[in-house]
Design an enzyme around this catalytic site. Structure first.
Site, PDB file in Angstrom:
ATOM      1  N   TRP A 102       0.826  -1.216   0.000  1.00  0.00           N
ATOM      2  CA  TRP A 102       0.000   0.000   0.000  1.00  0.00           C
ATOM      3  C   TRP A 102       0.852   1.254   0.000  1.00  0.00           C
ATOM      4  O   TRP A 102       0.547   2.224  -0.699  1.00  0.00           O
ATOM      5  CB  TRP A 102      -0.984  -0.003   1.177  1.00  0.00           C
ATOM      6  CG  TRP A 102      -1.993  -1.094   1.002  1.00  0.00           C
ATOM      7  CD1 TRP A 102      -2.168  -2.195   1.789  1.00  0.00           C
ATOM      8  CD2 TRP A 102      -2.945  -1.235  -0.073  1.00  0.00           C
ATOM      9  NE1 TRP A 102      -3.158  -3.000   1.279  1.00  0.00           N
ATOM     10  CE2 TRP A 102      -3.660  -2.441   0.147  1.00  0.00           C
ATOM     11  CE3 TRP A 102      -3.260  -0.467  -1.195  1.00  0.00           C
ATOM     12  CZ2 TRP A 102      -4.664  -2.896  -0.721  1.00  0.00           C
ATOM     13  CZ3 TRP A 102      -4.277  -0.912  -2.052  1.00  0.00           C
ATOM     14  CH2 TRP A 102      -4.956  -2.103  -1.809  1.00  0.00           C
ATOM     15  N   ASP A 172      -1.900   6.504   6.486  1.00  0.00           N
ATOM     16  CA  ASP A 172      -2.948   5.672   5.901  1.00  0.00           C
ATOM     17  C   ASP A 172      -3.320   4.612   6.936  1.00  0.00           C
ATOM     18  O   ASP A 172      -2.667   3.589   7.051  1.00  0.00           O
ATOM     19  CB  ASP A 172      -2.426   5.027   4.609  1.00  0.00           C
ATOM     20  CG  ASP A 172      -3.404   4.002   4.022  1.00  0.00           C
ATOM     21  OD1 ASP A 172      -4.491   3.816   4.610  1.00  0.00           O
ATOM     22  OD2 ASP A 172      -3.071   3.402   2.987  1.00  0.00           O
ATOM     23  N   LYS A 196     -12.672  -1.896   6.065  1.00  0.00           N
ATOM     24  CA  LYS A 196     -11.945  -2.779   6.974  1.00  0.00           C
ATOM     25  C   LYS A 196     -12.430  -2.625   8.414  1.00  0.00           C
ATOM     26  O   LYS A 196     -12.919  -3.575   8.989  1.00  0.00           O
ATOM     27  CB  LYS A 196     -10.450  -2.564   6.831  1.00  0.00           C
ATOM     28  CG  LYS A 196      -9.968  -3.220   5.529  1.00  0.00           C
ATOM     29  CD  LYS A 196      -8.706  -2.712   4.943  1.00  0.00           C
ATOM     30  CE  LYS A 196      -8.550  -3.277   3.526  1.00  0.00           C
ATOM     31  NZ  LYS A 196      -7.610  -2.546   2.703  1.00  0.00           N
TER      32      LYS A 196
HETATM   33  C1  LIG Z   1      -7.176  -1.790   1.695  1.00  0.00           C
HETATM   34  C2  LIG Z   1      -6.177  -0.731   1.799  1.00  0.00           C
HETATM   35  C3  LIG Z   1      -6.101   0.337   0.883  1.00  0.00           C
HETATM   36  C4  LIG Z   1      -6.987   0.404  -0.332  1.00  0.00           C
HETATM   37  O1  LIG Z   1      -8.240   0.847  -0.013  1.00  0.00           O
HETATM   38  P1  LIG Z   1      -9.368   1.123  -1.122  1.00  0.00           P
HETATM   39  O2  LIG Z   1     -10.500   1.558  -0.270  1.00  0.00           O
HETATM   40  O3  LIG Z   1      -9.605  -0.173  -1.835  1.00  0.00           O
HETATM   41  O4  LIG Z   1      -8.872   2.172  -2.034  1.00  0.00           O
HETATM   42  C5  LIG Z   1      -5.175   1.326   1.105  1.00  0.00           C
HETATM   43  N1  LIG Z   1      -4.341   1.292   2.156  1.00  0.00           N
HETATM   44  C6  LIG Z   1      -4.369   0.290   3.068  1.00  0.00           C
HETATM   45  C7  LIG Z   1      -3.433   0.304   4.221  1.00  0.00           C
HETATM   46  C8  LIG Z   1      -5.284  -0.750   2.914  1.00  0.00           C
HETATM   47  O5  LIG Z   1      -5.328  -1.733   3.818  1.00  0.00           O
END
Ligand SMILES: *Cc1c(COP(=O)(O)O)cnc(C)c1O
Length: 361
Positions: A102, A172, A196
């Site tokens: 990511w 993030d 998540k």
């Molecule tokens: C799942 C994830 C993403 C991607 O998220 P989307 O909502 O599919 O764009 C980005 N960063 C992390 C750390 C993730 O776990």
């Protein structure tokens, strides 16, 4: 009807209580005679929901008044672009920490808008992944911000500390937001996709210090401007109303669980139980992250006899433990155990792992 324990990394399982409530409220939301999907996003009913959900998130995360809380459409990936577009400013330079899939994607996107310096990367010590201490990071003096990924979902690598840096810190938190108490004041921006730990895909939440909201780079699409979103209270266009509603139910549910402090205690126990089995049966299972970087939300491991992996996954599935397959880039096994995953499921999985190792070890 039988619900399984879904260990998927995202979209992830939701608490049954939340799904039941959504079902009950589906046809007639608060006496309106319609579902929330059919309501105007500008009507007072939806606006009240929006305000209450912001209030709840502020309370859960202890977010001070000098931060905006934004509910935006799109995933966390949207922020890979929004962050550089809004924060690069005239410096057109930023620092990034590269710890997995990511952060690599965030870096690739930021490179389209400015000069990106990778200040540190994952390293390996006896085949265990870790990141050197912040004192050793190669930070540039003209960076507009530092971006990192506190928990790399695919690799199961999590920082157990918040780095102290001179520039605004951008994180993030998609796969760990609300899993543990966080000192929000240490951050310039916190962002997270919702699927998540917050609910449904299609929504992302941004917590941004007010002084960082300013004119973005000239070519920035209107919707990608934090300024536009903050000034319009995220109602510049139609937001993903149902996903926002599910997030509000998740905040209610989390408050019922006793809030972030309480869920953190449970999350620690859950992760510890799985890592304990991995360590006790180390001739059979292996985790490839140094202990001080092990993820609490994404427990990643391999079988020493790799050929047994599909057997493991098939047998687990028969026990109602599904979606344990590691990400296609990493292989192996991954148990994503976000807030809604009950401890009882962890006990079942731990027992299954022990039994499997005894039968095949
Ligand atoms: C799942 C994830 C993403 C991607 O998220 P989307 O909502 O599919 O764009 C980005 N960063 C992390 C750390 C993730 O776990």
């Amino acid at each position: 009807m039988q619900r399984v324990f879904n260990f998927n990394a995202g979209p992830a399982m939701l608490p049954t209580e939340v799904l039941e409530r959504a079902k009950e409220e589906m046809l007639d939301w608060k006496g309106t005679g319609m579902s929330i999907m059919e309501l105007s996003h500008r009507g007072h009913h939806f606006v009240e929901l929006a305000e209450q959900s912001e209030k709840d998130l502020r309370e859960l995360m202890n977010i001070p008044e000098d931060y905006y809380v934004l509910f935006l459409s799109g995933g966390a990936t949207t922020q890979f672009a929004m962050v550089p577009l809004n924060l690069m400013g005239e410096r057109l330079a930023a620092d990034y920490i590269e710890t997995g899939t990511w952060s690599k994607k965030a870096i690739a996107e930021a490179k389209r808008y400015g000069d990106v310096n990778i200040a540190a990367k994952t390293q390996y010590e006896n085949e265990k992944a870790y990141v050197v201490a912040p004192e050793e990071w190669q930070l540039r003096s003209d960076a507009a911000y530092l971006h990192y990924t506190p928990n790399e979902t695919i690799d199961g690598l999590e920082f157990q500390y918040i780095p102290d840096v001179a520039v605004p810190l951008v994180a993030d938190m998609t796969s760990m937001i609300l899993s543990r108490p966080i000192d929000v004041t240490k951050f310039g921006i916190i962002y997270a996709g919702a699927q998540k730990n917050i609910g449904q895909a299609g929504l992302n939440v941004v917590i941004i210090r007010k002084d960082l909201v300013r004119e973005p780079l000239p070519l920035t699409p209107t919707l990608y401007s934090y300024q536009v979103q903050a000034e319009s209270k995220c109602l510049y266009n139609t937001p993903p109303t149902y996903a926002w509603y599910i997030a509000s139910l998740m905040f209610d549910w989390l408050k019922d669980q006793g809030g972030v402090e309480a869920i953190y205690k449970m999350n620690q126990r859950k992760a510890a139980k799985l890592y304990q089995v991995i360590d006790d049966y180390s001739h059979f299972y292996v985790n490839k992250v140094r202990k001080d970087f092990r993820s609490m939300m994404n427990v990643m491991f391999y079988l020493q006899q790799e050929a047994l992996t599909s057997n493991f996954l098939n047998e687990a599935q028969q026990e109602g433990l599904v979606n344990l397959r590691g990400h296609r880039v990493s292989g192996g096994v991954r148990a994503s155990i976000y807030n809604p995953m009950p401890e009882q499921a962890i006990d079942l999985l731990a027992k299954f792992m022990v039994d499997f190792a005894k039968r095949h070890g």
